[in-house]
Structure formats: C-alpha cells, structure tokens
Design an enzyme around this catalytic site. Structure first.
Site, mmCIF file in Angstrom:
data_model
loop_
_atom_site.group_PDB
_atom_site.id
_atom_site.type_symbol
_atom_site.label_atom_id
_atom_site.label_comp_id
_atom_site.label_asym_id
_atom_site.label_seq_id
_atom_site.Cartn_x
_atom_site.Cartn_y
_atom_site.Cartn_z
ATOM 1 N N ASP A 46 1.072 -1.107 0.050
ATOM 2 C CA ASP A 46 0.218 0.253 -0.092
ATOM 3 C C ASP A 46 0.851 1.278 -0.045
ATOM 4 O O ASP A 46 1.981 1.366 0.647
ATOM 5 C CB ASP A 46 -0.868 -0.045 1.393
ATOM 6 C CG ASP A 46 -1.976 0.846 1.024
ATOM 7 O OD1 ASP A 46 -3.297 0.534 0.947
ATOM 8 O OD2 ASP A 46 -1.871 2.257 0.849
ATOM 9 N N ILE A 47 0.394 2.320 -0.933
ATOM 10 C CA ILE A 47 1.382 3.334 -1.063
ATOM 11 C C ILE A 47 1.467 4.209 0.392
ATOM 12 O O ILE A 47 2.289 4.960 0.567
ATOM 13 C CB ILE A 47 0.730 4.164 -2.180
ATOM 14 C CG1 ILE A 47 1.834 5.006 -2.650
ATOM 15 C CG2 ILE A 47 -0.510 4.873 -1.945
ATOM 16 C CD1 ILE A 47 1.781 5.860 -4.248
ATOM 17 N N ASN B 295 -12.965 -2.898 2.165
ATOM 18 C CA ASN B 295 -13.836 -2.024 2.325
ATOM 19 C C ASN B 295 -14.789 -1.992 1.378
ATOM 20 O O ASN B 295 -14.504 -2.136 0.142
ATOM 21 C CB ASN B 295 -12.830 -0.531 2.222
ATOM 22 C CG ASN B 295 -12.286 -0.307 3.677
ATOM 23 O OD1 ASN B 295 -12.512 -0.686 4.652
ATOM 24 N ND2 ASN B 295 -10.727 0.320 3.449
ATOM 25 N N GLU C 190 -12.094 5.530 -3.900
ATOM 26 C CA GLU C 190 -10.645 5.851 -4.634
ATOM 27 C C GLU C 190 -10.385 4.874 -5.798
ATOM 28 O O GLU C 190 -10.150 4.990 -6.944
ATOM 29 C CB GLU C 190 -9.719 5.813 -3.643
ATOM 30 C CG GLU C 190 -8.541 6.412 -4.098
ATOM 31 C CD GLU C 190 -7.194 6.370 -3.129
ATOM 32 O OE1 GLU C 190 -7.468 6.026 -1.944
ATOM 33 O OE2 GLU C 190 -6.111 6.565 -3.476
ATOM 34 N N VAL C 191 -10.440 3.509 -5.350
ATOM 35 C CA VAL C 191 -10.036 2.524 -6.381
ATOM 36 C C VAL C 191 -11.281 1.532 -6.339
ATOM 37 O O VAL C 191 -11.706 0.788 -5.555
ATOM 38 C CB VAL C 191 -8.747 1.673 -5.992
ATOM 39 C CG1 VAL C 191 -8.461 0.735 -7.125
ATOM 40 C CG2 VAL C 191 -7.863 2.689 -5.495
ATOM 41 N N HIS D 270 -10.013 -5.091 -3.447
ATOM 42 C CA HIS D 270 -8.734 -5.399 -2.816
ATOM 43 C C HIS D 270 -8.726 -5.870 -1.256
ATOM 44 O O HIS D 270 -9.597 -5.378 -0.632
ATOM 45 C CB HIS D 270 -7.585 -4.077 -3.102
ATOM 46 C CG HIS D 270 -8.480 -3.005 -2.686
ATOM 47 N ND1 HIS D 270 -9.306 -2.333 -3.767
ATOM 48 C CD2 HIS D 270 -8.301 -2.114 -1.729
ATOM 49 C CE1 HIS D 270 -9.533 -1.333 -2.684
ATOM 50 N NE2 HIS D 270 -9.103 -0.951 -1.752
ATOM 51 N N HIS E 159 -7.277 -5.887 2.299
ATOM 52 C CA HIS E 159 -6.079 -5.362 2.778
ATOM 53 C C HIS E 159 -5.551 -6.472 4.007
ATOM 54 O O HIS E 159 -6.291 -6.969 4.402
ATOM 55 C CB HIS E 159 -6.576 -4.289 3.880
ATOM 56 C CG HIS E 159 -7.137 -3.067 2.994
ATOM 57 N ND1 HIS E 159 -6.274 -1.950 2.747
ATOM 58 C CD2 HIS E 159 -8.075 -2.774 2.165
ATOM 59 C CE1 HIS E 159 -6.738 -0.999 2.349
ATOM 60 N NE2 HIS E 159 -8.183 -1.453 1.635
HETATM 61 P P1 5GP Z 1 -9.659 1.531 0.179
HETATM 62 O O1 5GP Z 1 -10.119 2.479 1.143
HETATM 63 O O2 5GP Z 1 -10.394 1.441 -1.218
HETATM 64 O O3 5GP Z 1 -10.164 0.083 0.668
HETATM 65 O O4 5GP Z 1 -8.127 1.650 -0.061
HETATM 66 C C1 5GP Z 1 -7.461 1.920 -1.183
HETATM 67 C C2 5GP Z 1 -6.043 1.810 -0.851
HETATM 68 O O5 5GP Z 1 -5.100 1.819 -2.027
HETATM 69 C C3 5GP Z 1 -5.605 2.746 0.249
HETATM 70 O O6 5GP Z 1 -4.834 2.126 1.409
HETATM 71 C C4 5GP Z 1 -4.282 3.621 -0.745
HETATM 72 O O7 5GP Z 1 -3.455 4.005 0.139
HETATM 73 C C5 5GP Z 1 -4.225 2.484 -1.579
HETATM 74 N N1 5GP Z 1 -3.780 3.164 -2.870
HETATM 75 C C6 5GP Z 1 -4.221 4.058 -3.597
HETATM 76 N N2 5GP Z 1 -3.411 4.285 -4.903
HETATM 77 C C7 5GP Z 1 -2.458 3.543 -4.853
HETATM 78 C C8 5GP Z 1 -1.400 3.413 -5.637
HETATM 79 O O8 5GP Z 1 -1.038 4.150 -6.653
HETATM 80 N N3 5GP Z 1 -0.356 2.381 -5.386
HETATM 81 C C9 5GP Z 1 -0.298 1.667 -4.264
HETATM 82 N N4 5GP Z 1 0.589 0.794 -3.947
HETATM 83 N N5 5GP Z 1 -1.366 1.948 -3.559
HETATM 84 C C10 5GP Z 1 -2.496 2.769 -3.475
#
Ligand code: 5GP
Length: 105
Positions: free
Chosen positions: A29-30, A85, A93-94, A98, A100
């Site tokens: 995770d970034i 999530n 965001e994505v 995924h 975690h």
């Molecule tokens: P969510 O809240 O959608 O479950 O989490 C998305 C996760 O993806 C976050 O923890 C965020 O830090 C990670 N993330 C978002 N963009 C990138 C990226 O470009 N590279 C990596 N390695 N992680 C990302």
C-alpha cells in the site's frame, strides 16, 4: 477505463509487485496504515464486493489462500488482519476490489 491497480499490473504506474500468479497480484500500500500493509488484488476488475458473482467464488477463496501464504512467508502468522472496504454509496478511490493485509508484528 482501467483501474489504478490494473495500471500497476500493466506497469503503466510504478509499484513493486510482491506476489503474482495467474489471477491475483499483491502490492505494498502506498500509504501504509501498519508496519506491513499489502493489497491482495484480483487481476479481474470487480468494482466492489457487492458486484461479486457466483463465478468469482474460487477467485475470492484464492485471495484468502494468498493471504495465508503471505502470513507464513512474512512470519506474521500469529497476528494479522484482513479486510475489505466497501464504499459503494460514497466516493471510492479504487473501484477494483482489494483485500487489505495488515500486521504490526
Ligand atoms: P480502500 O479504502 O479503497 O479500501 O483502499 C485503497 C487503498 O489503496 C488505500 O489504502 C491506498 O493507500 C491504496 N492506494 C491507492 N492508490 C495507490 C497506488 O497508486 N499505489 C499503491 N501501492 N497503493 C495505492
């Protein structure tokens, strides 16, 4: 349009891929929220858990088997956390599921 994770998989965006098989890949995770914070991602773009189909059953199970392997390889079998999530009704965001994987051991 491809998700940011698919772009990482296709090397359009740099990120270290720490594990990969035919259907799953794993990145760091970034913005880590724990000492170890990995994202276990299916290559198939499924937007949210709400979009899962019966045909995804095995894929989802395999994501947990990858988590189990990572825990063993990283020597954190004693304590780690797994979570998804779902932000389906809010800004997400994505839009690519995924799992975690976090551990502070
Ligand atoms: P969510 O809240 O959608 O479950 O989490 C998305 C996760 O993806 C976050 O923890 C965020 O830090 C990670 N993330 C978002 N963009 C990138 C990226 O470009 N590279 C990596 N390695 N992680 C990302």
């Amino acid at each position: 349009m491809s998700s940011i994770f698919t772009k990482i998989l296709n090397k359009e965006i740099p990120s270290e891929i720490v594990y990969e098989d035919e259907e799953i890949f794993v990145i760091k995770d970034i913005n880590p929220k724990a000492k170890i914070h990995l994202l276990i991602i299916p290559k198939k773009e499924i937007p949210t858990i709400n979009d899962l189909q019966k045909e995804d059953k095995e894929l989802l199970a395999n994501m947990f088997f990858v988590a189990k392997k990572l825990a063993k390889d990283l020597n954190v079998e004693e304590w780690y956390q797994l979570h998804f999530n779902v932000w389906a009704k809010w800004w997400q965001e994505v839009m690519h599921i995924h799992l975690h994987f976090t551990s502070d051991l």
